[in-house]
Design an enzyme around this catalytic site. Structure first.
Site, mmCIF file in Angstrom:
data_model
loop_
_atom_site.group_PDB
_atom_site.id
_atom_site.type_symbol
_atom_site.label_atom_id
_atom_site.label_comp_id
_atom_site.label_asym_id
_atom_site.label_seq_id
_atom_site.Cartn_x
_atom_site.Cartn_y
_atom_site.Cartn_z
ATOM 1 N N LYS A 151 0.872 -1.171 0.000
ATOM 2 C CA LYS A 151 0.000 0.000 0.000
ATOM 3 C C LYS A 151 0.916 1.229 0.000
ATOM 4 C CE LYS A 151 -3.865 1.630 2.927
ATOM 5 N NZ LYS A 151 -4.727 1.207 4.063
ATOM 6 N N SER B 130 -9.583 1.686 3.011
ATOM 7 C CA SER B 130 -8.676 2.446 2.166
ATOM 8 C C SER B 130 -7.738 1.576 1.316
ATOM 9 C CB SER B 130 -7.829 3.395 3.026
ATOM 10 O OG SER B 130 -7.047 2.668 3.948
ATOM 11 N N SER C 158 -9.649 -0.962 7.073
ATOM 12 C CA SER C 158 -9.088 -0.746 5.732
ATOM 13 C C SER C 158 -8.502 -1.963 5.049
ATOM 14 C CB SER C 158 -8.037 0.357 5.784
ATOM 15 O OG SER C 158 -8.698 1.582 5.629
HETATM 16 N N1 GLN Z 1 -12.684 3.778 6.635
HETATM 17 C C1 GLN Z 1 -12.125 4.025 7.932
HETATM 18 C C2 GLN Z 1 -11.774 5.484 8.077
HETATM 19 O O1 GLN Z 1 -11.867 6.196 7.108
HETATM 20 C C3 GLN Z 1 -10.953 3.155 8.186
HETATM 21 C C4 GLN Z 1 -9.681 3.607 7.603
HETATM 22 C C5 GLN Z 1 -8.529 2.696 7.854
HETATM 23 O O2 GLN Z 1 -8.696 1.589 8.390
HETATM 24 N N2 GLN Z 1 -7.363 3.158 7.502
HETATM 25 O O3 GLN Z 1 -11.426 5.933 9.133
#
Ligand code: GLN
Length: 483
Positions: free
Chosen positions: A76, A151, A175
Site C-alpha cells: 500500500k 482504504s 481498511s
Molecule cells: N474507513 C475508515 C476510516 O476512514 C478506516 C480507515 C482505515 O482503516 N485506515 O477511518
C-alpha cells in the site's frame, strides 16, 4: 499452466524444482499489470527494472527454501520502502522518497520476496473507497462502475486480479477487511502490536495495524510468520512468541465455539449478505462447530467512539506535514505561519482536513474530558465486553460489511454514509483484537460477500485455522473476476 493463479506453496514448489524461474514469474505479473491496470487503477508505481533485477539475483542464488523467496508482492502506498516513492496518495507527499524502510518491508525483502510496486489508497488511508486518492479511484475488478472499497482498495484489487501474489495493507478501522470483503480477497487485521508499525505512515497510532491481504488463509499464515514479531523500533510490539502459523492450520474445528453477537444481526444488512452469512454458519456447524449467541451491547457506540479517537490521533499525526519536516514546502509564503498555512491548505485533501479540524476541536483546552476521555472509557467497556464474550466462545463471527461494493460516487458527498460502511469493522481496532475477512458468497449480480472471524488478542493461529478449514470446503476464495 496459469502460474498467476497458484498459491504461495505451489509456486514455491515450482521454483524449488526449477520448473519456473523467479524472473519468469515476475515478467508474467508485469505483463498482466501492464495489460489490465489501465482499467483497474490499482497501482500507483511499478518497479519493473528493480523487480526483474532482484528476480535475476534470486535465480542465480537458486535457494528457495524460504517459501516467500522470489514471490512478487505489492505495498500500500503508505509504507516506506526505498525502491520507489511513498506518497500516501496525497499531494503533500507527492514525489516523497523515504530515506529508510519499514520493518515489515525489510523482513519480506530479507525473505527474498520482491516488491512489484505500490498500490492505491485513500489519502493517508482515510476513507472506505479510495476516492480520496490523488491517483484517482481504484475500480472494483468485479464491476468497474463500483468501488474496490478502502482504504486498501489498490492492494486488494491487485491481489484478486492476479496482479501480485499478495499485498501488505494497513487497518485502522477496517481498511484491510472492508475492501477484502468488497473484492473477494482474504485480509487479516492482526492483534495490535503483532506486526511492527515502524516506517509505516501513521493515521491513528492506537488503532493502526499492518497485515497481509492474499488469496487464502493458508497464504496469510505463511506471510504472517515472516512479518510478525517484536521490533525494538516499535515499542508497542510485545515480545510474544511468533508461532509457526502453518503448523496450526489443521482441519479440525470440532467442538469449536463460534459466537454470533446479536447486535450485529440487525435490520439494515443487505438481504443477500445476510443469506450468505447464514449459509456460512450452517457450513461451519456441519464441520463440527458449536454456534452460541453472545451480546456486545456497546456496539451501538462504536462508530462515534472510533471517529472521536481517530480524528484526535489523526490531527496529531498530521502535524509533521508542515513543509519543513515533511511535505512539499510552499514557495511563496510570507512568514512561518503563512508557510504552514499555504503548505497544508494546498497539500491536504478535503477528508484529511475534515479530520484534522474535528480532531483539533475535540483536543482543544477543556474539551478532552467531554470527548476523547469519554470515548476511551467506552472503549475500555467494549474491551471488557469482548473479554467476557471470549469466556464463552473461541471466535466471534459477523458480516464484514452491511452491504456489497457500492457505486463510484454514491457515498462521497455524504461522510456519514461512508463512515457507516465501517460499522462492523471498527470494533476489532478499538479492542486491539485480530480479525480476518474471508469471502463467503456472491450476490446474484456477481459481487463478493465477506464474513469476519474475530478472536482474542494474539489468537491469529485460531482464526486462521477456522478460516482455512472453511476455505478447504468452499470455493468462494478461488473465484476470480474476468477482467
Ligand atoms: N474507513 C475508515 C476510516 O476512514 C478506516 C480507515 C482505515 O482503516 N485506515 O477511518
Amino acid at each position: 499452466m496459469d502460474i498467476l493463479s497458484l498459491n504461495i506453496k505451489d509456486t514455491n514448489i515450482l521454483l524449488q524444482n526449477k520448473r519456473i524461474s523467479s524472473k519468469e514469474l515476475v515478467s508474467e505479473y508485469i505483463s498482466r499489470i501492464k495489460k489490465y491496470d489501465k482499467t483497474i487503477n490499482a497501482f500507483t508505481s511499478l518497479n519493473e527494472g528493480y523487480a526483474l533485477n532482484k528476480a535475476e539475483q534470486i535465480d542465480k542464488k537458486g535457494d528457495f527454501s524460504n517459501p516467500l523467496c522470489g514471490i512478487p508482492f505489492t505495498l500500500k502506498d503508505n509504507f516506506c520502502s526505498k525502491e520507489s516513492e511513498s506518497t500516501a496518495c496525497s499531494n503533500i507527499l507527492k514525489d516523497f522518497c523515504p530515506p529508510y524502510e519499514s520493518t515489515v518491508v525489510k523482513k519480506l525483502k530479507d525473505s527474498g520476496a520482491i516488491v512489484l510496486g505500490k498500490t492505491n489508497t485513500d489519502e493517508f488511508t482515510m476513507g472506505s473507497s479510495t476516492e480520496t486518492s490523488i491517483h484517482g479511484v481504484t475500480k472494483n475488478p468485479w464491476d468497474k462502475s463500483r468501488v474496490a472499497g478502502g482504504s486498501s482498495g489498490g492492494p486488494v484489487a491487485a491481489v484478486v486480479s492476479n496482479m501480485c501474489m499478495f499485498s501488505l495493507g494497513t487497518d485502522t478501522g477496517g481498511s484491510i477487511r472492508q475492501p477484502s470483503s468488497l473484492c473477494g480477497a482474504t485480509g487479516l487485521k492482526v492483534t495490535y502490536g503483532r506486526t511492527s508499525r515502524f516506517g509505516v505512515m501513521s493515521m491513528a497510532s492506537s488503532l493502526d495495524s499492518i497485515g497481509p491481504i492474499a488469496k487464502s488463509a493458508e497464504d496469510i499464515a505463511i506471510i504472517l510468520r515472516y512479518i510478525a514479531g517484536h521490533d525494538p523500533k516499535d515499542s508497542t510490539t510485545p515480545k510474544v512468541e511468533v508461532p509457526d502459523y502453518i503448523k496450526h492450520l489443521d482441519n479440525n474445528i470440532k467442538g469449536l465455539k463460534i459466537g454470533l453477537p446479536k447486535e450485529y444481526f440487525v435490520d439494515g444488512i443487505d438481504k443477500e449478505v445476510k443469506e450468505a452469512i447464514e449459509t456460512a454458519i450452517t457450513n461451519l456447524k456441519e464441520l463440527g462447530a458449536e454456534i452460541i449467541e453472545v451480546s456486545l451491547p456497546n456496539t451501538k457506540y462504536v462508530l462515534p467512539v472510533y471517529y472521536v479517537i481517530v480524528s484526535l490521533e489523526v490531527s496529531s499525526n498530521m502535524a509533521r506535514y508542515d513543509g519543513i519536516r515533511y511535505g512539499l514546502p510552499s514557495k511563496q509564503s510570507k512568514d512561518l505561519v503563512d508557510h504552514y498555512f499555504q503548505t497544508r491548505s494546498k497539500g491536504f485533501g478535503k477528508e484529511v482536513k475534515n479530520r484534522i479540524m474535528v480532531g483539533t476541536y475535540i483536543h482543544s483546552l477543556g474539551y478532552d474530558g467531554a470527548y476523547y476521555i469519554k470515548a476511551q472509557k467506552v472503549r475500555k467497556m467494549l474491551l471488557n465486553e469482548y473479554n467476557e464474550a471470549f469466556r464463552k466462545v473461541d471466535v466471534i463471527l459477523s458480516p464484514s460489511t452491511p452491504e456489497v461494493a457500492f457505486k463510484i460516487g454514491e457515498k462521497n458527498s455524504d461522510p456519514v454514509k461512508m463512515y457507516l460502511s465501517d460499522i462492523f469493522t471498527v470494533s476489532a481496532n478499538l479492542v486491539g483484537m485480530p480479525c480476518i475477512s474471508i469471502p463467503c458468497g456472491f450476490t446474484t449480480n456477481n459481487l463478493p460477500i465477506g464474513m469476519q472471524l474475530l478472536g482474542p488478542q494474539f489468537s491469529e493461529s485460531k482464526i486462521l485455522k477456522v478460516a482455512n478449514t472453511y476455505q478447504n470446503c468452499t470455493e468462494w476464495h478461488k473465484k476470480r473476476p474476468l477482467l
